[in-house]
Design an enzyme around this catalytic site. Structure first.
Site, PDB file in Angstrom:
ATOM      1  N   TYR A 269       0.846  -1.208   0.000  1.00 25.93           N
ATOM      2  CA  TYR A 269       0.000   0.000   0.000  1.00 25.93           C
ATOM      3  C   TYR A 269       0.879   1.255   0.000  1.00 25.93           C
ATOM      4  O   TYR A 269       0.513   2.296  -0.553  1.00 25.93           O
ATOM      5  CB  TYR A 269      -0.976  -0.022   1.176  1.00 25.93           C
ATOM      6  CG  TYR A 269      -2.151   0.903   0.992  1.00 25.93           C
ATOM      7  CD1 TYR A 269      -3.049   0.720  -0.055  1.00 25.93           C
ATOM      8  CD2 TYR A 269      -2.369   1.970   1.865  1.00 25.93           C
ATOM      9  CE1 TYR A 269      -4.132   1.569  -0.233  1.00 25.93           C
ATOM     10  CE2 TYR A 269      -3.452   2.825   1.705  1.00 25.93           C
ATOM     11  CZ  TYR A 269      -4.331   2.619   0.654  1.00 25.93           C
ATOM     12  OH  TYR A 269      -5.399   3.470   0.487  1.00 25.93           O
TER      13      TYR A 269
ATOM     14  N   LYS B  70      -3.173   8.461   2.924  1.00 25.96           N
ATOM     15  CA  LYS B  70      -4.376   8.275   3.756  1.00 25.96           C
ATOM     16  C   LYS B  70      -4.161   8.811   5.168  1.00 25.96           C
ATOM     17  O   LYS B  70      -5.097   9.321   5.794  1.00 25.96           O
ATOM     18  CB  LYS B  70      -4.784   6.804   3.801  1.00 25.96           C
ATOM     19  CG  LYS B  70      -5.319   6.245   2.484  1.00 25.96           C
ATOM     20  CD  LYS B  70      -6.533   6.998   1.960  1.00 25.96           C
ATOM     21  CE  LYS B  70      -7.221   6.273   0.805  1.00 25.96           C
ATOM     22  NZ  LYS B  70      -8.251   7.099   0.147  1.00 25.96           N
TER      23      LYS B  70
END
Ligand code: NAD
Ligand code: 0WE
Length: 263
Positions: A157, A164
């Site tokens: 990720y 995020k």
């Protein structure tokens, strides 16, 4: 009970019928909200138009969030089409260059990818909020979508995890800024869902399998799960909730996944 009757909602980030934006739009509509949808560009417009058609009189706009003029134009047109303002803004989009989402974080890191990921996935939420604030009616709610990779290092990720984390911080700063005028700002941190954005991500099937195996609810989240939570956060039922990240992940974040391997 219709929780959003008389409310107007803009949902940004529609690509297709698997989009989280679509799951949220459907749920808001089912609760009586009048909808406007936005997709990235003309390439996605035809399909998005068909979907918008399914939600009654839903308006459809195009807005590439990399372009300031697109964001301003979206707000201008909303101001014209929705005289008197609107109540809900849902931000459901993210992008990082594909090669950043596989392999090692440092190995793949470069300045351009970093800037792109943060520009599209983070800055856009505050930019849209800023452009829309003058149009928001009292009691409005803003919502964005996050992922566990913001607070844990999730393999592959990578850069999106940093983005995020910054997006979640934006939720808190926007909540502090906009709270005094009665606007609430929250995020849903969703469990993995098969969408365009997750298609083709190496090992995504294993991520889904792992959640099914160890999450307290022993299943993956559905678009309905996410849509229902969005309805709650955008409705009067959440009138005292702002600056929060709500996990809609079948409980996965709450457990020590490594310890439940054989459960
Ligand atoms: P999706 O592909 O359906 O939606 C992503 C959207 O981002 C697309 O509509 C795409 O057009 C849009 N987008 C990308 N660049 C853009 C730009 N420059 N301007 C305007 N729009 C742009 O995928 P999704 O999974 O529904 O993603 C929606 C949100 O949910 C994202 O923030 C994603 O990070 C988040 N999320 C997804 C999952 C998952 O597993 N799918 C889990 C948690 C959170
Ligand atoms: O936020 C996301 C994905 C966002 C995303 C997806 C893509 C694929 C296509 C951002 N940029 C791009 N760029 C592309 O070119 N998710 C939460 C879904 C996701 O993505 C992962 C995950 C999960 C979960 C990537 C690696 C590991 C897990």
């Amino acid at each position: 009970m219709k929780l959003l009757a008389g409310r107007r909602a803009l949902v940004v980030g529609l690509a297709n019928q698997r989009s989280i934006a679509w799951g949220i739009a459907r749920a808001l509509h089912a609760h009586g909200a009048e909808l406007a949808l936005s997709c990235q560009d003309e390439r996605l417009r035809k399909r998005a138009e068909r979907l918008a058609g399914e939600l009654g009189a839903a308006r459809l706009y195009c807005c590439d969030v990399r372009r300031d003029e697109d964001v301003q134009e979206l707000a201008r047109r909303l101001g014209e089409d929705w005289k008197g303002g609107f109540d809900v803004l849902v931000h459901s989009l993210a992008f990082a260059p594909r090669e950043q989402l596989q392999g090692g974080y440092l190995e793949r890191l470069d300045r351009e990818g970093f800037q792109t990921a943060h520009d599209i996935s983070v800055y856009s939420f505050s930019a849209l909020a800023g452009a829309c604030v003058p149009l928001l009616r009292p009691g409005a709610a803003l919502l964005t979508l996050s992922y566990l990779g913001a607070e844990r290092a999730v393999p592959n990720y990578n850069l999106m995890g940093l983005a995020k984390a910054s997006l979640e911080a934006s939720v808190r700063y926007l909540a502090a800024d906009l709270g005094p005028r009665g606007t609430r700002v929250n995020a849903i941190s969703a469990g993995p869902v098969r969408t365009l954005a997750s298609a083709g991500i190496g090992g995504f099937r294993q991520i889904l399998e792992r959640v099914r195996k160890v999450a307290p609810l022993r299943r993956n989240v559905s678009l309905e799960d996410i849509g229902n939570a969005a309805v709650f956060l955008c409705s009067e039922l959440a009138s005292g909730v702002t600056g929060q990240i709500l996990y809609v992940d079948c409980g996965y974040q709450a457990v020590d996944a490594g310890a439940w391997n054989d459960a």
